[in-house]
Write an enzyme that holds these catalytic residues in place. Structure first.
Site, short mmCIF file in Angstrom:
data_model
loop_
_atom_site.label_atom_id
_atom_site.label_comp_id
_atom_site.label_asym_id
_atom_site.label_seq_id
_atom_site.Cartn_x
_atom_site.Cartn_y
_atom_site.Cartn_z
N ASP A 1 21.00 43.33 48.06
CA ASP A 1 22.12 44.17 47.72
C ASP A 1 22.11 45.38 48.22
O ASP A 1 20.82 46.08 48.63
CB ASP A 1 22.15 44.09 46.19
CG ASP A 1 23.70 44.29 45.44
OD1 ASP A 1 24.16 43.20 45.04
OD2 ASP A 1 24.06 45.41 45.81
N ASP B 1 22.10 45.63 53.75
CA ASP B 1 23.44 45.71 54.45
C ASP B 1 24.00 44.36 54.99
O ASP B 1 23.51 44.20 56.12
CB ASP B 1 23.80 46.93 55.18
CG ASP B 1 25.08 47.01 55.76
OD1 ASP B 1 26.02 46.27 55.53
OD2 ASP B 1 25.47 48.02 56.55
N VAL B 2 24.75 43.59 54.53
CA VAL B 2 24.95 42.36 55.16
C VAL B 2 25.78 42.29 56.66
O VAL B 2 25.63 41.36 57.26
CB VAL B 2 25.84 41.37 54.01
CG1 VAL B 2 24.87 41.14 52.93
CG2 VAL B 2 27.29 41.81 53.75
N CYS C 1 26.92 35.70 47.88
CA CYS C 1 27.79 36.15 46.79
C CYS C 1 28.44 37.63 47.28
O CYS C 1 29.21 37.95 46.59
CB CYS C 1 27.19 36.00 45.48
SG CYS C 1 26.60 34.36 45.21
N SER D 1 36.95 31.23 47.85
CA SER D 1 37.61 31.63 47.06
C SER D 1 39.02 30.70 47.00
O SER D 1 39.30 30.10 47.98
CB SER D 1 38.33 32.89 46.95
OG SER D 1 39.28 33.47 46.08
N TYR E 1 41.75 39.55 51.99
CA TYR E 1 40.56 38.74 51.23
C TYR E 1 40.96 37.34 51.48
O TYR E 1 39.86 36.52 51.78
CB TYR E 1 40.88 39.00 49.58
CG TYR E 1 40.16 38.48 48.71
CD1 TYR E 1 38.71 38.75 48.88
CD2 TYR E 1 40.31 37.12 48.06
CE1 TYR E 1 37.76 38.14 47.88
CE2 TYR E 1 39.59 36.62 47.16
CZ TYR E 1 38.32 37.19 47.20
OH TYR E 1 37.16 36.43 46.37
N PHE F 1 37.22 34.70 37.77
CA PHE F 1 36.11 34.76 37.12
C PHE F 1 35.96 36.01 36.56
O PHE F 1 36.19 37.06 36.89
CB PHE F 1 34.64 34.25 38.18
CG PHE F 1 34.40 32.94 37.98
CD1 PHE F 1 33.33 32.57 37.43
CD2 PHE F 1 35.45 32.00 38.63
CE1 PHE F 1 33.12 31.13 37.59
CE2 PHE F 1 35.11 30.66 38.88
CZ PHE F 1 33.74 30.44 38.10
N THR G 1 33.90 38.60 36.40
CA THR G 1 33.03 39.58 37.27
C THR G 1 33.27 40.97 36.60
O THR G 1 34.42 41.33 36.19
CB THR G 1 33.39 39.51 38.53
OG1 THR G 1 34.74 39.78 38.66
CG2 THR G 1 33.21 38.19 39.31
#
Length: 251
Positions: free
Chosen positions: A36, A57-58, A84, A146, A159, A192, A194
């Site tokens: 994360d 950092d993905v 995720c 999603s 998105y 969800f 979140t």
């Protein structure tokens, strides 16, 4: 595969779906390393559940490579990767302020899609090093799509595009990695509870929940986590996207 002997890396593991998955996996006995960007929150979550943490950092090849190396060293290898980490913007293609900012579109795709692939491809290298089980299995990669990939609403062009990319790469990645004994799956959550939604007024949450046919409520992050755990252990699931949405179809 069994959760109790799984060694998992989980991106976005400091909150939301990722945190719930990290907690669920640890409760089942799995080794977990949380990836994360939030070093403070990530470290606290990891410490609270007895997991490892790597600030990551993905979107950065170097950052992910270092995180994968750290996780592999701490856990003695990697056998599962759950992606995720993600962001969402509500911006129309053309709105009151003009055209959709290109930077916002690029950043959404870069984190949600490119970031997931970046982590998955590097995790796959480590997973492929595992000794195969009797059926040749070495591990599994689970990416988060999603229902917006199929039912994108107004303001979700960026998105939905990023999540549509997750759906589109699931089968070819599964085919690419089949010879290495690595399965690839995707989960497509509905609405969800979140942290982002938890900040909405109760009335707004109730309105969102009312659109869900059955059960008429928001999804709980633990339900996503349980599905991820099921995928890990159900070795014949491969190359598919599973919706978890209470039969919601957005319009």
């Amino acid at each position: 595969m069994k959760l109790a002997t799984t060694r998992a890396v989980i991106t976005g593991g400091a909150s939301g779906l990722g945190e719930a998955t990290a907690r669920y996996f640890r409760q089942a006995g799995a080794e977990v390393t949380i990836f994360d960007r939030d070093a403070d929150r990530g470290s606290k979550v990891a410490q609270s559940i007895g997991a490892h943490f790597a600030e990551t950092d993905v979107t950065s090849e170097d950052s992910v490579a270092a995180a994968i190396a750290h996780a592999s060293a701490k856990m003695g290898g990697i056998s599962a990767c759950v992606n995720c980490a993600g962001i969402a913007h509500a911006i129309k293609t053309v709105g009151r302020d003009g055209a959709h900012p290109l930077g916002a579109f690029q950043r959404t795709v870069d984190i949600n899609l490119v970031g997931s692939f970046n982590v998955a491809r590097l995790a796959a290298v480590e997973i492929a090093k595992n000794t195969p089980e009797a059926d040749g299995a070495r591990g599994v990669i689970i990416n988060t799509a999603s229902i917006a990939a199929f039912d994108g609403q107004k303001g979700q062009a960026a998105y939905a595009a990023s999540k549509g990319g997750i759906v589109g790469m699931t089968l070819p990645m599964a085919r690419d990695l089949a010879a290495s004994g690595i399965r690839v799956m995707a989960i497509a959550p509905g609405i969800f509870m979140t942290p982002m939604l938890a900040g909405l007024p109760e009335e707004a949450q109730a309105q969102l929940a009312a659109d869900v046919p059955n059960p008429a409520r928001l999804g709980q992050p633990e339900e996503y986590a349980r599905l991820a755990g099921f995928i890990v252990e159900m070795g014949y699931l491969n190359g598919e996207v599973i919706r978890i949405d209470g039969a919601l179809r957005m319009r």
